[in-house]
Enzyme design. Sequence first.
Site, PDB file in Angstrom:
ATOM      1  N   ASP A  80      -0.392  -2.552   1.090  1.00  0.00           N
ATOM      2  CA  ASP A  80       0.295  -2.804  -0.321  1.00  0.00           C
ATOM      3  C   ASP A  80       0.358  -2.104  -1.550  1.00  0.00           C
ATOM      4  O   ASP A  80      -1.013  -1.734  -1.717  1.00  0.00           O
ATOM      5  CB  ASP A  80       0.485  -4.115   0.043  1.00  0.00           C
ATOM      6  CG  ASP A  80      -0.616  -5.377  -0.848  1.00  0.00           C
ATOM      7  OD1 ASP A  80      -0.556  -6.187  -1.529  1.00  0.00           O
ATOM      8  OD2 ASP A  80      -1.703  -4.650  -1.188  1.00  0.00           O
ATOM      9  N   TYR A 124      -0.602  -1.070  -5.803  1.00  0.00           N
ATOM     10  CA  TYR A 124      -1.424  -1.647  -6.307  1.00  0.00           C
ATOM     11  C   TYR A 124      -0.425  -2.678  -7.203  1.00  0.00           C
ATOM     12  O   TYR A 124       0.768  -1.940  -7.473  1.00  0.00           O
ATOM     13  CB  TYR A 124      -1.818  -0.174  -6.653  1.00  0.00           C
ATOM     14  CG  TYR A 124      -2.443   1.105  -6.691  1.00  0.00           C
ATOM     15  CD1 TYR A 124      -4.361   0.610  -5.657  1.00  0.00           C
ATOM     16  CD2 TYR A 124      -2.169   2.208  -6.727  1.00  0.00           C
ATOM     17  CE1 TYR A 124      -4.554   1.825  -5.454  1.00  0.00           C
ATOM     18  CE2 TYR A 124      -3.054   3.473  -5.962  1.00  0.00           C
ATOM     19  CZ  TYR A 124      -4.498   2.616  -5.881  1.00  0.00           C
ATOM     20  OH  TYR A 124      -5.152   4.122  -4.376  1.00  0.00           O
ATOM     21  N   PHE A 182      -1.652   5.051  -2.103  1.00  0.00           N
ATOM     22  CA  PHE A 182      -3.492   5.242  -2.129  1.00  0.00           C
ATOM     23  C   PHE A 182      -2.947   6.719  -4.022  1.00  0.00           C
ATOM     24  O   PHE A 182      -3.635   6.961  -4.884  1.00  0.00           O
ATOM     25  CB  PHE A 182      -3.851   6.342  -1.321  1.00  0.00           C
ATOM     26  CG  PHE A 182      -4.980   5.679  -0.089  1.00  0.00           C
ATOM     27  CD1 PHE A 182      -5.161   4.681  -0.460  1.00  0.00           C
ATOM     28  CD2 PHE A 182      -3.808   5.780   1.368  1.00  0.00           C
ATOM     29  CE1 PHE A 182      -6.370   4.347   0.969  1.00  0.00           C
ATOM     30  CE2 PHE A 182      -4.717   5.176   1.964  1.00  0.00           C
ATOM     31  CZ  PHE A 182      -5.684   4.968   1.732  1.00  0.00           C
ATOM     32  N   HIS A 221     -11.938   2.132   5.575  1.00  0.00           N
ATOM     33  CA  HIS A 221     -11.520   2.189   4.838  1.00  0.00           C
ATOM     34  C   HIS A 221     -12.322   3.253   3.554  1.00  0.00           C
ATOM     35  O   HIS A 221     -13.480   2.815   3.473  1.00  0.00           O
ATOM     36  CB  HIS A 221     -10.911   1.261   4.477  1.00  0.00           C
ATOM     37  CG  HIS A 221      -9.441   1.330   3.290  1.00  0.00           C
ATOM     38  ND1 HIS A 221      -9.983   1.120   2.325  1.00  0.00           N
ATOM     39  CD2 HIS A 221      -8.516   0.982   3.423  1.00  0.00           C
ATOM     40  CE1 HIS A 221      -8.598   0.760   1.388  1.00  0.00           C
ATOM     41  NE2 HIS A 221      -7.588   0.906   2.170  1.00  0.00           N
TER      42      HIS A 221
END
Length: 225
Positions: A64, A66, A77, A187
């Site tokens: 989801d 920031y 990202f 990740h």
Amino acid sequence: MPAISNDWLPALKPEFSKAYYRELYSFINQEYRTHTIYPPADRIFEALHLTPLKSIRVVVLGQDPYHEPNQAHGLCFSVLPEQRQLPPSLVNIYQELHDDLGCYIPDNGYLRKWAEQGVLLLNTVLTVRAHAAFSHQGHGWEQFTDAIIQAVNTEDRPIVFLLWGRPAQMKRSMLNNPKHLILTAPHPSPLSAYRGFFGCRHFSKTNDFLRGCGLPEIDWQIENL
């Protein structure tokens, strides 16, 4: 929510008449009226606007957005140019890019350049309340972004999927097109990057695959502002 007007519209139009989407639409409108929500409403579908379906060469899946100011703008990202404090996961992405392809580490985290080259930077949940990570999970975004992933999967041409972390890798069962390349790694967050994200060389592997298919490589270097 903003309209989708490019070639994503025919692929996603069936979703708009489904019950889950009507409920999602109502929920999101209410959230924007009553809370601070990221990204700004006009940038919810930024990933689709900047990366038409016909131009996709690579897909990167995030979770989801920031949830702090001056960060989210609709690309996973990525952060807005004025945000000079880079999120830790993006710092690690840049470090792997440096180690893999020799890219210098830039002074910003604005990844629009990737999106405009055909890298779909897609979160699986497209909105979030300020200061409340994962607050919009389970309200329908996941079904909508699954439809996006399915539309890309059915494209009759080679596309690279970069699945970083378990939530992204759970989408792998949807990807059954033999023309595509699927790369998985932990990740890039500080909690897991050392378990195999560092050294995965996904950026050079992506370019090797694209080049082998007669397609242009991605210029991964984000320039300093």
